[in-house]
Design a protein around this motif. Sequence first.
Motif, PDB file in Angstrom:
ATOM      1  N   SER A  11       0.814  -1.219   0.000  1.00  0.00           N
ATOM      2  CA  SER A  11       0.000   0.000   0.000  1.00  0.00           C
ATOM      3  C   SER A  11       0.845   1.267   0.000  1.00  0.00           C
ATOM      4  CB  SER A  11      -0.940   0.010   1.206  1.00  0.00           C
ATOM      5  OG  SER A  11      -0.198  -0.048   2.407  1.00  0.00           O
ATOM      6  N   LYS A  12       1.980   1.255   0.705  1.00  0.00           N
ATOM      7  CA  LYS A  12       2.843   2.428   0.786  1.00  0.00           C
ATOM      8  C   LYS A  12       4.307   1.988   0.696  1.00  0.00           C
ATOM      9  CE  LYS A  12      -0.286   4.786   4.071  1.00  0.00           C
ATOM     10  NZ  LYS A  12      -0.780   5.884   3.236  1.00  0.00           N
ATOM     11  N   SER A  13       5.142   2.849   0.123  1.00  0.00           N
ATOM     12  CA  SER A  13       6.570   2.567   0.031  1.00  0.00           C
ATOM     13  C   SER A  13       7.392   3.781   0.426  1.00  0.00           C
ATOM     14  CB  SER A  13       6.966   2.182  -1.402  1.00  0.00           C
ATOM     15  OG  SER A  13       6.524   0.892  -1.731  1.00  0.00           O
ATOM     16  N   VAL A  14       8.499   3.525   1.095  1.00  0.00           N
ATOM     17  CA  VAL A  14       9.510   4.548   1.313  1.00  0.00           C
ATOM     18  C   VAL A  14      10.350   4.658   0.047  1.00  0.00           C
ATOM     19  CG1 VAL A  14      11.649   5.077   2.559  1.00  0.00           C
ATOM     20  CG2 VAL A  14       9.629   4.318   3.817  1.00  0.00           C
ATOM     21  N   VAL A  15      10.523   5.884  -0.433  1.00  0.00           N
ATOM     22  CA  VAL A  15      11.348   6.145  -1.608  1.00  0.00           C
ATOM     23  C   VAL A  15      12.538   6.986  -1.164  1.00  0.00           C
ATOM     24  CG1 VAL A  15      11.442   7.109  -3.931  1.00  0.00           C
ATOM     25  CG2 VAL A  15       9.301   6.144  -3.062  1.00  0.00           C
ATOM     26  N   SER A  16      13.732   6.514  -1.472  1.00  0.00           N
ATOM     27  CA  SER A  16      14.924   7.239  -1.029  1.00  0.00           C
ATOM     28  C   SER A  16      15.904   7.406  -2.179  1.00  0.00           C
ATOM     29  CB  SER A  16      15.612   6.501   0.124  1.00  0.00           C
ATOM     30  OG  SER A  16      16.060   5.228  -0.285  1.00  0.00           O
ATOM     31  N   SER A  17      16.753   8.399  -2.025  1.00  0.00           N
ATOM     32  CA  SER A  17      17.810   8.642  -3.001  1.00  0.00           C
ATOM     33  C   SER A  17      19.017   9.192  -2.263  1.00  0.00           C
ATOM     34  CB  SER A  17      17.338   9.627  -4.072  1.00  0.00           C
ATOM     35  OG  SER A  17      18.296   9.742  -5.100  1.00  0.00           O
ATOM     36  N   VAL A  18      20.201   9.011  -2.838  1.00  0.00           N
ATOM     37  CA  VAL A  18      21.442   9.397  -2.171  1.00  0.00           C
ATOM     38  C   VAL A  18      22.153  10.485  -2.972  1.00  0.00           C
ATOM     39  CG1 VAL A  18      23.726   8.618  -1.422  1.00  0.00           C
ATOM     40  CG2 VAL A  18      21.748   7.121  -1.145  1.00  0.00           C
ATOM     41  N   LYS A  36       6.020  13.223  -3.431  1.00  0.00           N
ATOM     42  CA  LYS A  36       5.329  12.833  -2.205  1.00  0.00           C
ATOM     43  C   LYS A  36       3.828  12.737  -2.455  1.00  0.00           C
ATOM     44  CE  LYS A  36       4.617  14.430   2.569  1.00  0.00           C
ATOM     45  NZ  LYS A  36       4.932  15.521   3.529  1.00  0.00           N
ATOM     46  N   GLN A  37       3.251  11.618  -2.063  1.00  0.00           N
ATOM     47  CA  GLN A  37       1.810  11.402  -2.206  1.00  0.00           C
ATOM     48  C   GLN A  37       1.373  10.383  -1.159  1.00  0.00           C
ATOM     49  OE1 GLN A  37       0.583   8.176  -4.787  1.00  0.00           O
ATOM     50  NE2 GLN A  37       2.038   8.943  -6.318  1.00  0.00           N
ATOM     51  N   LYS A  38       0.117  10.005  -1.206  1.00  0.00           N
ATOM     52  CA  LYS A  38      -0.431   9.110  -0.187  1.00  0.00           C
ATOM     53  C   LYS A  38       0.330   7.798  -0.118  1.00  0.00           C
ATOM     54  CE  LYS A  38      -4.801   7.086   1.371  1.00  0.00           C
ATOM     55  NZ  LYS A  38      -6.245   6.929   1.078  1.00  0.00           N
ATOM     56  N   ARG A  39       0.805   7.279  -1.252  1.00  0.00           N
ATOM     57  CA  ARG A  39       1.440   5.965  -1.281  1.00  0.00           C
ATOM     58  C   ARG A  39       2.971   6.017  -1.280  1.00  0.00           C
ATOM     59  NH1 ARG A  39      -0.889   2.012  -5.635  1.00  0.00           N
ATOM     60  NH2 ARG A  39       0.102   0.523  -4.198  1.00  0.00           N
ATOM     61  N   LEU A  40       3.552   7.196  -1.471  1.00  0.00           N
ATOM     62  CA  LEU A  40       5.008   7.318  -1.561  1.00  0.00           C
ATOM     63  C   LEU A  40       5.529   8.210  -0.432  1.00  0.00           C
ATOM     64  CD1 LEU A  40       5.466   7.752  -5.418  1.00  0.00           C
ATOM     65  CD2 LEU A  40       5.489   5.637  -4.068  1.00  0.00           C
ATOM     66  N   ILE A  41       6.403   7.655   0.370  1.00  0.00           N
ATOM     67  CA  ILE A  41       6.919   8.310   1.569  1.00  0.00           C
ATOM     68  C   ILE A  41       8.387   8.665   1.330  1.00  0.00           C
ATOM     69  CG2 ILE A  41       7.382   8.001   4.028  1.00  0.00           C
ATOM     70  CD1 ILE A  41       5.207   5.725   3.883  1.00  0.00           C
ATOM     71  N   PRO A  42       8.723   9.937   1.182  1.00  0.00           N
ATOM     72  CA  PRO A  42      10.110  10.285   0.877  1.00  0.00           C
ATOM     73  C   PRO A  42      11.043  10.223   2.088  1.00  0.00           C
ATOM     74  CG  PRO A  42       8.763  12.264   0.955  1.00  0.00           C
ATOM     75  CD  PRO A  42       7.822  11.111   1.135  1.00  0.00           C
ATOM     76  N   PHE A  43      12.155   9.526   1.906  1.00  0.00           N
ATOM     77  CA  PHE A  43      13.306   9.618   2.800  1.00  0.00           C
ATOM     78  C   PHE A  43      14.385  10.318   1.972  1.00  0.00           C
ATOM     79  CE2 PHE A  43      13.455   6.724   6.711  1.00  0.00           C
ATOM     80  CZ  PHE A  43      12.096   6.859   6.957  1.00  0.00           C
ATOM     81  N   GLN A  61      12.500  18.497   7.562  1.00  0.00           N
ATOM     82  CA  GLN A  61      11.548  18.260   8.644  1.00  0.00           C
ATOM     83  C   GLN A  61      10.126  18.639   8.222  1.00  0.00           C
ATOM     84  OE1 GLN A  61      11.895  20.734  12.155  1.00  0.00           O
ATOM     85  NE2 GLN A  61      11.381  19.012  13.497  1.00  0.00           N
ATOM     86  N   ASP A  62       9.994  19.660   7.407  1.00  0.00           N
ATOM     87  CA  ASP A  62       8.681  20.137   6.979  1.00  0.00           C
ATOM     88  C   ASP A  62       8.095  19.338   5.814  1.00  0.00           C
ATOM     89  OD1 ASP A  62       8.746  22.150   8.868  1.00  0.00           O
ATOM     90  OD2 ASP A  62       9.619  23.620   7.488  1.00  0.00           O
ATOM     91  N   ASN A  63       8.937  18.565   5.113  1.00  0.00           N
ATOM     92  CA  ASN A  63       8.482  17.964   3.855  1.00  0.00           C
ATOM     93  C   ASN A  63       8.695  16.465   3.719  1.00  0.00           C
ATOM     94  OD1 ASN A  63       7.730  20.391   1.963  1.00  0.00           O
ATOM     95  ND2 ASN A  63       9.638  21.008   2.961  1.00  0.00           N
ATOM     96  N   ALA A  64       9.356  15.824   4.682  1.00  0.00           N
ATOM     97  CA  ALA A  64       9.690  14.408   4.519  1.00  0.00           C
ATOM     98  C   ALA A  64       9.607  13.674   5.850  1.00  0.00           C
ATOM     99  CB  ALA A  64      11.084  14.261   3.913  1.00  0.00           C
ATOM    100  N   PHE A  65       9.770  12.361   5.785  1.00  0.00           N
ATOM    101  CA  PHE A  65       9.650  11.504   6.959  1.00  0.00           C
ATOM    102  C   PHE A  65      11.003  11.039   7.498  1.00  0.00           C
ATOM    103  CE2 PHE A  65       5.561  11.302   4.983  1.00  0.00           C
ATOM    104  CZ  PHE A  65       4.657  11.122   6.013  1.00  0.00           C
TER     105      PHE A  65
END
Length: 222
Positions: A11-18, A36-43, A61-65
Amino acid sequence: MLKVMDEAGISKSVVSSVASYPRQVVSINNWLFSIKQKRLIPFVSIHPFLDGFKDELKRIQDNAFGIKLQPEFQNFYVDERAFPLYEEIQKLNLTILLHCGAEISSQGEIRSAPERVLKVIEKFPELKIIGAHMGGFLMWEEVLEKLAGKNIYLDTSDSIRIMKKELLEQFFEKHGFDKIIYGSDFPIQDPKEEIEFIKTLNISEENKQKILSCNIKNLINL
């Protein structure tokens, strides 16, 4: 990615980039914020050598998890240059997804070896860390000795299916199930295969659900 998630029942995924270099941080984060959307959680990304990293952390802090750090790509030792960064991340109560252990191409000293990660945990006891690859890719016996049972989350990505059964059982016994998190390592690995493997483990359904969803929800307050 959304198509693969649907096929795997995710249902949801963490999406990260380096950001391999400090100059890449802002542009990479701008892109991650934009998806960023309901199903995509940015790291999102940060770099220990970035001038003015405190300002970028406030934006994060204001825009990501959470934040992704990859010491092998970013060329820093986890227990040296990054301490001022950890201090600020701990203050902001953000979560770090930290690459731990070797890379296939690694040569020489590992920048995120278990003994180095342990120093970080001891120095910053309230820092929320997810140690990728069960806390140290290809270094699991050392992880079991030095990190299991400590204040660190371990993710299963590209590790749990190739660890010896006896070693995995020792991890479960020493570290418990409240701080183990499913990770796919997509697109390198197939998320569905990793999930199916976890479902076959000889552990309770409650503990399978902790690994697959409950622990990450609790950690980042989803």
